[in-house]
Design an enzyme around this catalytic site. Sequence first.
Site, mmCIF file in Angstrom:
data_model
loop_
_atom_site.group_PDB
_atom_site.id
_atom_site.type_symbol
_atom_site.label_atom_id
_atom_site.label_comp_id
_atom_site.label_asym_id
_atom_site.label_seq_id
_atom_site.Cartn_x
_atom_site.Cartn_y
_atom_site.Cartn_z
ATOM 1 N N VAL A 15 0.949 -0.963 -0.064
ATOM 2 C CA VAL A 15 0.015 0.084 0.063
ATOM 3 C C VAL A 15 1.038 1.400 -0.213
ATOM 4 O O VAL A 15 0.828 2.304 -0.693
ATOM 5 C CB VAL A 15 -1.142 -0.086 1.212
ATOM 6 C CG1 VAL A 15 -1.825 1.457 1.191
ATOM 7 C CG2 VAL A 15 -1.811 -1.381 1.201
ATOM 8 N N SER A 41 14.502 -1.540 6.548
ATOM 9 C CA SER A 41 14.793 -0.861 5.294
ATOM 10 C C SER A 41 15.276 0.257 5.262
ATOM 11 O O SER A 41 15.127 1.199 4.345
ATOM 12 C CB SER A 41 13.032 -0.627 4.878
ATOM 13 O OG SER A 41 12.156 -1.824 4.620
ATOM 14 N N ARG A 100 -10.826 2.709 13.138
ATOM 15 C CA ARG A 100 -11.880 2.681 12.051
ATOM 16 C C ARG A 100 -13.105 3.083 13.155
ATOM 17 O O ARG A 100 -14.180 3.780 12.666
ATOM 18 C CB ARG A 100 -12.021 1.755 11.214
ATOM 19 C CG ARG A 100 -11.134 1.802 10.266
ATOM 20 C CD ARG A 100 -11.453 0.405 9.032
ATOM 21 N NE ARG A 100 -10.143 0.526 8.340
ATOM 22 C CZ ARG A 100 -9.819 -0.823 7.678
ATOM 23 N NH1 ARG A 100 -10.559 -1.941 7.809
ATOM 24 N NH2 ARG A 100 -8.893 -0.805 6.902
ATOM 25 N N CYS A 129 -10.917 -2.205 2.350
ATOM 26 C CA CYS A 129 -10.971 -2.144 1.005
ATOM 27 C C CYS A 129 -12.166 -2.704 0.523
ATOM 28 O O CYS A 129 -12.916 -2.039 -0.507
ATOM 29 C CB CYS A 129 -9.840 -3.094 0.380
ATOM 30 S SG CYS A 129 -9.596 -4.584 1.069
ATOM 31 N N GLY A 160 -5.047 -8.273 -0.978
ATOM 32 C CA GLY A 160 -5.612 -7.806 0.250
ATOM 33 C C GLY A 160 -4.758 -8.229 1.382
ATOM 34 O O GLY A 160 -4.930 -7.706 2.647
ATOM 35 N N HIS A 235 -10.551 -6.967 -5.811
ATOM 36 C CA HIS A 235 -11.624 -7.665 -5.228
ATOM 37 C C HIS A 235 -12.936 -7.651 -5.963
ATOM 38 O O HIS A 235 -13.269 -6.337 -6.694
ATOM 39 C CB HIS A 235 -12.096 -7.187 -3.809
ATOM 40 C CG HIS A 235 -10.942 -7.131 -2.945
ATOM 41 N ND1 HIS A 235 -9.800 -7.879 -3.046
ATOM 42 C CD2 HIS A 235 -10.607 -6.715 -1.550
ATOM 43 C CE1 HIS A 235 -9.071 -7.984 -2.082
ATOM 44 N NE2 HIS A 235 -9.570 -6.958 -1.073
#
Length: 331
Positions: A15, A41, A100, A129, A160, A235
């Site tokens: 993402v 990273s 959320r 999603c 996903g 999806h």
Amino acid sequence: MKKYNIAIVGATGLVGSTFIKVMEEYGIEVNNLYLYASSKSEGKIINYMGKEYTVIDLAKAKFDNVDFALFSAGGAISGEYAPKFRDGGAIVIDNSSFFRMYDECPLIVPEINIGDYSFDKRLIANPNCSTIQSVLPLYYLDLEYNVKRVVYTTYQAVAGSGMKGINDLRSAKEGKGYSFYPYDISKTCIPEIDSFLDNHYTKEEMKMVNETRKILHKNFPIAATCIRVPVECSHGVVIQAEFEKEIDIESAIKALEGKEGIKVVDDIYNHGYPVSTMATGNDLVYVGRIRKDLSCVNGLIFYTVADNVRKGAASNAVQIMLKIIKEKESK
Ligand SMILES: NC(=O)c1ccc[n+]([C@@H]2O[C@H](COP(=O)([O-])OP(=O)(O)OC[C@H]3O[C@@H](n4cnc5c(N)ncnc54)[C@H](OP(=O)(O)O)[C@@H]3O)[C@@H](O)[C@H]2O)c1
């Protein structure tokens, strides 16, 4: 448009790298760009609009001097770091499920409820999603026909699950075995996404239920079944919806066609319906297979497909940011 200081947390992930790609495609010039990931990273170089940026270990992040912080590094990281960026003054848009259902965090699909954002509620959650691509056509139909009951069935691509899902499908296809999913995803659909709850639904299924209600500001009966399928990206969701008012194929198409974010593809005798390959790489929610639900009064069944990494995650977040910028700059 002015240039802003933008932080991306999880910049090396599926993402996160799509945030960068979408921002570049949308022509968003930055003042400063801070790219964060895990310590493994640190030092990686990522190119944005012709300039090289070095990935920084999130543990070394500074929280002031950021206008927008886009998060996609998992719920635990969001839970710990998103409030720090918000308290430093940033508008935060988080892709994990962590915030959320918090009352103080707006859950936004920009075409529907950007009005839920205000600066005192600047930790914004990006919906699941599958929820995004389901709730967008439902919203346009609800405006005219008043939705009163919904059943979702999803066909969710392995993207996903992030790179782990894609790698498991590729490895299984090449006969090199699998380790991430409980079954060989190259040979079967798996009706288990996220963990099971006491009511025998999965967390993913209950996300769709609760998030749909929060975004539409409505509390109607709704249920979901989520299934992982051997598709790499984009999806599909079958939506069975019952409405207060009488609805048919033509009136449904009229309510959806030309609406922001929607592309109706419903030419069945010429194989015209949404498929994953149509949606992958762009930001539209494709809607088709529209027909009356023969099992109830005023019911409709239709099928939506969208790129879960783009409209289902990165593009939705970037679109939220752009709408907020537009509103700020119009004042
Ligand atoms: N994939 C989708 O379609 C989708 C859709 C909606 C929402 N989401 C959500 O978006 C989030 C990321 O998903 P993804 O699919 O992009 O996963 P991913 O490909 O596995 O990427 C995870 C990212 O998080 C970073 N990260 C992991 N541990 C970290 C740590 N301790 N500190 C800082 N950064 C850390 C990783 O950095 P390293 O590379 O350094 O490990 C990487 O950049 C998840 O919350 C997921 O639920 C995903």
